[in-house]
Design an enzyme around this catalytic site. Structure first.
Site, PDB file in Angstrom:
ATOM      1  N   ASN A   1       1.959   4.170  10.644  1.00 12.88           N
ATOM      2  CA  ASN A   1       1.227   4.734  11.785  1.00 12.88           C
ATOM      3  C   ASN A   1       1.625   3.972  13.033  1.00 12.88           C
ATOM      4  O   ASN A   1       2.105   2.832  12.954  1.00 12.88           O
ATOM      5  CB  ASN A   1      -0.288   4.578  11.558  1.00 12.88           C
TER       6      ASN A   1
ATOM      7  N   MET B   1      -1.802  -6.573   7.329  1.00 11.29           N
ATOM      8  CA  MET B   1      -2.819  -7.515   6.834  1.00 11.29           C
ATOM      9  C   MET B   1      -2.350  -8.344   5.639  1.00 11.29           C
ATOM     10  O   MET B   1      -3.150  -8.797   4.830  1.00 11.29           O
ATOM     11  CB  MET B   1      -4.091  -6.739   6.483  1.00 11.29           C
ATOM     12  N   SER B   2      -1.041  -8.502   5.502  1.00 13.27           N
ATOM     13  CA  SER B   2      -0.537  -9.228   4.324  1.00 13.27           C
ATOM     14  C   SER B   2       0.807  -9.869   4.660  1.00 13.27           C
ATOM     15  O   SER B   2       1.110 -10.151   5.806  1.00 13.27           O
ATOM     16  CB  SER B   2      -0.357  -8.234   3.170  1.00 13.27           C
TER      17      SER B   2
ATOM     18  N   HIS C   1      -7.170   4.524   6.410  1.00 18.19           N
ATOM     19  CA  HIS C   1      -6.386   4.063   5.257  1.00 18.19           C
ATOM     20  C   HIS C   1      -5.673   5.219   4.561  1.00 18.19           C
ATOM     21  O   HIS C   1      -4.575   5.051   4.024  1.00 18.19           O
ATOM     22  CB  HIS C   1      -7.319   3.323   4.288  1.00 18.19           C
TER      23      HIS C   1
ATOM     24  N   TYR D   1      -8.871 -10.294   3.451  1.00 17.85           N
ATOM     25  CA  TYR D   1     -10.073  -9.573   3.913  1.00 17.85           C
ATOM     26  C   TYR D   1     -10.980  -9.159   2.751  1.00 17.85           C
ATOM     27  O   TYR D   1     -12.130  -8.793   2.954  1.00 17.85           O
ATOM     28  CB  TYR D   1      -9.702  -8.358   4.776  1.00 17.85           C
ATOM     29  N   GLU D   2     -10.470  -9.238   1.517  1.00 18.22           N
ATOM     30  CA  GLU D   2     -11.332  -8.941   0.359  1.00 18.22           C
ATOM     31  C   GLU D   2     -12.200 -10.154   0.015  1.00 18.22           C
ATOM     32  O   GLU D   2     -13.010 -10.092  -0.901  1.00 18.22           O
ATOM     33  CB  GLU D   2     -10.474  -8.553  -0.842  1.00 18.22           C
TER      34      GLU D   2
ATOM     35  N   SER E   1       0.823  -1.205   0.000  1.00 18.56           N
ATOM     36  CA  SER E   1       0.000   0.000   0.000  1.00 18.56           C
ATOM     37  C   SER E   1       0.862   1.264   0.000  1.00 18.56           C
ATOM     38  O   SER E   1       1.739   1.432   0.853  1.00 18.56           O
ATOM     39  CB  SER E   1      -0.807  -0.025   1.309  1.00 18.56           C
TER      40      SER E   1
ATOM     41  N   ALA F   1       2.703  -1.773   4.059  1.00 17.12           N
ATOM     42  CA  ALA F   1       2.520  -0.725   5.057  1.00 17.12           C
ATOM     43  C   ALA F   1       2.076  -1.432   6.336  1.00 17.12           C
ATOM     44  O   ALA F   1       1.321  -2.402   6.272  1.00 17.12           O
ATOM     45  CB  ALA F   1       1.451   0.252   4.608  1.00 17.12           C
TER      46      ALA F   1
ATOM     47  N   HIS G   1      -3.601   0.351  -4.295  1.00 16.36           N
ATOM     48  CA  HIS G   1      -2.937  -0.860  -4.791  1.00 16.36           C
ATOM     49  C   HIS G   1      -3.008  -0.911  -6.300  1.00 16.36           C
ATOM     50  O   HIS G   1      -4.087  -0.743  -6.881  1.00 16.36           O
ATOM     51  CB  HIS G   1      -3.608  -2.118  -4.230  1.00 16.36           C
TER      52      HIS G   1
ATOM     53  N   HIS H   1      -5.808  -9.362  -0.745  1.00 11.06           N
ATOM     54  CA  HIS H   1      -5.808  -9.640   0.689  1.00 11.06           C
ATOM     55  C   HIS H   1      -6.921 -10.613   1.025  1.00 11.06           C
ATOM     56  O   HIS H   1      -7.970 -10.618   0.371  1.00 11.06           O
ATOM     57  CB  HIS H   1      -6.064  -8.340   1.466  1.00 11.06           C
TER      58      HIS H   1
HETATM   59  N1  HPA Z   1      -2.822  -2.358  11.453  1.00 16.55           N
HETATM   60  C1  HPA Z   1      -2.985  -3.276  10.478  1.00 16.55           C
HETATM   61  N2  HPA Z   1      -2.599  -3.062   9.225  1.00 16.55           N
HETATM   62  C2  HPA Z   1      -2.004  -1.892   8.934  1.00 16.55           C
HETATM   63  C3  HPA Z   1      -1.809  -0.896   9.903  1.00 16.55           C
HETATM   64  C4  HPA Z   1      -2.245  -1.142  11.238  1.00 16.55           C
HETATM   65  O1  HPA Z   1      -2.101  -0.307  12.155  1.00 16.55           O
HETATM   66  N3  HPA Z   1      -1.202   0.143   9.280  1.00 16.55           N
HETATM   67  C5  HPA Z   1      -1.023  -0.223   7.990  1.00 16.55           C
HETATM   68  N4  HPA Z   1      -1.516  -1.451   7.773  1.00 16.55           N
END
Ligand code: HPA
Length: 280
Positions: free
Chosen positions: A236, A212-213, A248, A86-87, A31, A114, A62, A84
């Site tokens: 973050n 998440m990946s 996001h 989650y999709e 990402s 990310a 993406h 992902h």
């Molecule tokens: N959590 C999960 N996935 C992420 C995060 C997060 O804080 N930041 C970027 N992808």
């Protein structure tokens, strides 16, 4: 529906009809990190949607194509984005695009993402070399029938992130004076961000970053015998570690802020990884 390995082999054959270019290093762009793709001198671009029934992501930020070509003279294959779980994709389908990189010839895979920083030392945006991962919270992409020609039924996972490749990334960061943290990446199912209580639990498990990946992709590429390495862009602080809420857009903006350092690091790392292979 055909079995996964038949689909991958069909995709490989479709690409082989268009080019005999053999990439050496596969790169998965996470990402906000797809700007690296602009540095590639392309030999062939293949939008994922041109491959029948290929898993395609709809997540903002993406990309959705393979680019086969040269990054500073090194033959590479880049995925400008990923899918992902989650999709709605199964774990097996989510790693299909990475398995195809290996089948196309990539002996080394650099995976990027990310991630949220759990280690408080990693002030976002910053970069983290992935030294190990935790996949205990997501299904294994190796569930189901094992294809013996791809890898073992019970593969060892004690050195997923190849020591030599990690060392090359450290050297690249040192040469370029780019601060590089190191740590353990923990994959969560998503798409919701974590609660502060979950982050405290993951911290107690030894995780430095959460996303998440990546871990399942690394696992699948390692299963196939590829050498794997990874870099997280810490976009973050993970939930509960500062006062802001997560979104996001913030993740994408952090990617933009660090993209120059990320591109420089990844490009130099790819050159050093290439030199490493010429000695194999
Ligand atoms: N959590 C999960 N996935 C992420 C995060 C997060 O804080 N930041 C970027 N992808």
């Amino acid at each position: 529906m055909k079995e996964q390995w038949q689909r991958i082999e069909n995709y490989c054959a479709l690409i082989r009809e268009k080019t005999d270019f053999v990439p050496e290093i596969g790169i998965v762009l996470g990402s906000g990190l797809k700007k690296l793709a602009e540095r590639i001198k392309p030999v062939l671009r293949i939008p994922f949607k041109d491959l029948p029934d290929f898993p395609v992501s709809e997540v903002a930020g993406h990309g959705n194509e393979y680019i086969l070509g040269y990054l500073n003279d090194v033959p590479v294959a880049v995925m400008t984005g990923r899918v992902h779980m989650y999709e709605g994709f199964s774990a097996t389908d989510a790693v299909l695009p990475v398995r195809l990189l290996v089948l196309l010839g990539c002996k080394k895979i650099l995976i990027t993402n990310a991630a949220g920083g759990i280690d408080p030392a990693m002030t976002p945006p910053s970069l983290m070399l992935i030294t190990d991962h935790i996949t205990s919270f997501v299904p294994s992409p190796l569930r189901g029938k094992n294809i013996r020609s791809y890898g073992e039924r019970f593969p060892d996972m004690s050195n997923v992130y190849n020591t030599m490749l990690c060392e090359k990334i450290r050297i690249a960061a040192g040469e370029l004076n780019i601060p590089l943290f190191e740590g353990v990446y923990l994959q969560v199912p998503g798409p919701q961000y974590e609660t502060p209580a979950e982050i405290r639990m993951y911290a107690s498990f030894g995780a430095s970053a959460v996303g998440m990946s990546t871990a399942t992709e690394a696992l699948a590429a390692h299963h196939m015998g590829a050498k794997v390495c990874g870099i997280s862009c810490i976009s973050n602080a993970a939930a509960g570690l500062n006062k802001t809420t997560l979104n996001h857009k913030e993740v994408q903006e952090a990617g933009d802020k660090i993209s120059e350092s990320f591109i420089a690091l990844a490009t130099r790392a790819v050159e050093l990884l290439h030199h490493e292979s010429t000695k194999d």
